[in-house]
Design an enzyme around this catalytic site. Structure first.
Site, PDB file in Angstrom:
ATOM      1  N   ASP A  30      10.340 -27.533 -18.776  1.00 43.21           N
ATOM      2  CA  ASP A  30      10.236 -28.570 -17.745  1.00 43.21           C
ATOM      3  C   ASP A  30       8.774 -28.702 -17.384  1.00 43.21           C
ATOM      4  O   ASP A  30       8.021 -27.727 -17.447  1.00 43.21           O
ATOM      5  CB  ASP A  30      11.014 -28.176 -16.483  1.00 43.21           C
ATOM      6  CG  ASP A  30      10.220 -27.218 -15.606  1.00 43.21           C
ATOM      7  OD1 ASP A  30       9.558 -27.681 -14.655  1.00 43.21           O
ATOM      8  OD2 ASP A  30      10.223 -25.997 -15.892  1.00 43.21           O
ATOM      9  N   ASP A  50      15.752 -25.143  -9.856  1.00 42.06           N
ATOM     10  CA  ASP A  50      15.010 -23.889  -9.738  1.00 42.06           C
ATOM     11  C   ASP A  50      15.455 -23.192  -8.459  1.00 42.06           C
ATOM     12  O   ASP A  50      16.284 -23.705  -7.705  1.00 42.06           O
ATOM     13  CB  ASP A  50      13.504 -24.138  -9.813  1.00 42.06           C
ATOM     14  CG  ASP A  50      12.991 -25.008  -8.681  1.00 42.06           C
ATOM     15  OD1 ASP A  50      13.733 -25.209  -7.701  1.00 42.06           O
ATOM     16  OD2 ASP A  50      11.856 -25.482  -8.777  1.00 42.06           O
TER      17      ASP A  50
END
Lengths: 380, 380
Positions: A270, A95
């Site tokens: 996720d 991320d």
């Protein structure tokens, strides 16, 4: 650079809005729908990477925020990147760090240039610009990088949501430019923002598609909204994204959320839920969630699921797992984390097979039917 | 009952006082010298039983005190015994609970009949007599049971040590009688007490041999004495024990302690050191102990030991292990525990091979030489 190392997405089957495909990355293929276990600090909490792989995971997610603060992106780069550092030779998505800055860092200041915050570890002042977010992810050596964005809690003020969405778009363009320095084969995803406002979501999606990314994430969900709002936002956003690019719903979710989103055209997920709940004694099984700390398991000789592909679900009695949690033995959390990682991967494998044979509707209905006879899944 | 299930001890080789042999138990063979990992609460802390086995452990130790309080011996018996409960189908030795009563339980009272104490879990009053200690171990279904004894700290008052030694002998006789109800194949060991007084140790050993046990333990060490006192007590006690029975030095110790005791004729050991130190960031390696939390490992790409039989020692860099400990990731403690369990088993395997070829002196000297170039091993 061989063709194998280039990023690509291939749709293999569709079934209504639902899709199944394959993402090729420099470190291997990701079968979609895909669930990515979360290795926040360069490790899936309590679980050996070999067990993560054995669960069926094609790809994992690592948190840029945590790794840039400790041990630092530069240090990981010196070791040849995150794959080698954490001994996970398969695909990794990182991320951008934006979400954790908002949720973890004290004294953060968001400006056009980027975000300035204090490290939650040592209080040091750290700056994270779109350019630095890309640089850090290149240093980590991920397969898929994410743009820096500003993520708002829901429910939120429309003006704030619109402002953050606009800023995230300008950061998206800067990330795209910064990404020109990325090694061949690495991919960059844009992130759709816009809270629970359909018009903002569509506007964000259109603008991102104009910038052109390798894939598109739906961000700003799993931040406190209801499952109904999540479904509506996904339903409004996914059709605004190109069919030939992967779609990733960030931070989601429960098994029920995953089915809902797959049904609406999402390819990737996720969530920390499988491992966090595992550490807290909650096992996901075909028979619904099982809170192993409950006294009713103390004398139960049955395994969690005698038919499971997961050795930990087959080989230990519920009574023993109950005992491990009561006794504070960390092995219990590890075993249930593994059980849950297998469950999530099996849910995805089942979805992929169902989509391939054009019967995802049946698969989802049957799975929900099994759950409905049990208590609700916890929210992520 | 087949011959295979009977307890027996066979000496295979001797080299001075040093011995190597095989203990046959209902659940398999134990090669000696043997190190038993400690599964206090029915689990080796943080380590999967398959990894314990892969390390080379033939047998593990479980703590009667902990298991009788939680989940209870009766509950474990209902599951078919501890082997099945904790999924360790190999030999198990259980201690009598006496040592933990002395070290953990509040408000304990020692009387001729037995010891009364409060549970450290819920404050309930519990009685542990020699007869109950045997009953509990039979319920657990161990392969080797230990007599109840009273263990004193060192240094201690000679009068107290002598009194405790005498009480332990009377308890030994009662345990022997209670053990008549044990299933065929199960073994019972007596425990030599007598502190650091050679005459008391010899007296205790003679009396126990008169009662006749399947094996003999040297208790009351690893309780705060110096390595020198430990060596002297072992040296005085081992020759007083029959050559054709296994000798077990309880709660010991560091790798150096193990070599010292093997040299003096000890066959079996148990200690929490490999796993406790592993959880605290200390790795045992051929190159001496490595405190992985030390900053000098932060940039070290080398594994702990590239030549190790242990995957965890080969496959992860010191930098990554350092990071896991700095980040508070439990995976670090698990990996180092596994590394240490392998190290202890390899030390024992090396000793067995050296004894078999009549060169234990060389093996011990060479191993100590490698250690001497490093800092001291920590005490158990």
């Amino acid at each position: 650079m061989s063709v194998m190392t280039e990023f690509s997405f291939r749709l293999l089957a569709t079934d209504g809005a639902t899709r199944s495909g394959e993402i090729a990355t420099p470190h291997g293929v990701v079968r979609t729908p895909a669930f990515m276990p979360v290795g926040t600090q360069g490790a899936i909490k309590g679980v050996h990477p070999d067990d993560v792989r054995a669960s069926g995971a094609d790809i994992l997610l690592a948190n840029t925020y945590h790794l840039m603060l400790r041990p630092s992106a530069e240090r990981i780069a010196a070791f040849g990147g995150l794959h080698q550092f954490m001994r996970w030779p398969h695909p990794i998505l990182t991320d951008s760090g934006g979400y954790q800055v908002m949720s973890l860092a004290p004294l953060r200041q968001v400006a056009e240039a980027g975000v300035t915050f204090r490290s939650h570890l040592d209080g040091a002042t750290v700056e994270l610009s779109p350019e630095r977010a890309i640089e850090v992810q290149i240093l980590l050596g991920c397969d898929i990088a994410m743009q820096l964005d500003e993520c708002m809690r829901l429910p939120g003020d429309r003006h704030d949501i619109e402002r953050a969405m606009g800023l995230s778009l300008r950061w998206a363009a800067r990330c795209k430019r910064a990404f020109e320095h990325a090694p061949a084969g690495m991919a960059l995803f844009g992130i759709v923002q816009g809270g629970d406002e359909q018009v903002l979501r569509e506007q964000s999606a259109r603008a991102l598609v104009g910038i052109d990314f390798h894939g598109y994430a739906i961000g700003g969900l799993a931040v406190g909204e209801t499952a109904d709002i999540m479904r509506k936002v996904v339903e409004a956003t996914a059709p605004a994204l190109p069919a030939d690019k992967p779609r990733y719903l960030m931070g989601v979710g429960t098994p029920a959320d995953l089915l809902d989103a797959i049904e609406r055209g999402v390819d990737m997920f996720d969530c920390v839920l499988p491992t966090r709940n595992g550490r807290h004694g909650l096992a996901f099984t075909r028979f619904g969630p099982i809170n192993i700390k409950n006294a009713r398991h103390a004398d139960d000789p049955r395994p969690l699921d005698a038919e499971s592909r997961c050795p930990a679900a087959r080989d230990f009695s519920r009574a023993y797992l109950h005992h491990l949690f009561k006794a504070g033995e960390a092995l219990g959390g590890t075993l249930l984390s593994v059980v849950n990682l297998y469950y999530y991967q099996d849910l995805m494998a089942g979805a992929r097979a169902a989509i391939a044979s054009g019967r995802f509707g049946d698969y989802a209905a049957q799975t929900r039917e099994e759950w409905a006879t049990k208590r609700d899944w916890p929210r992520c």
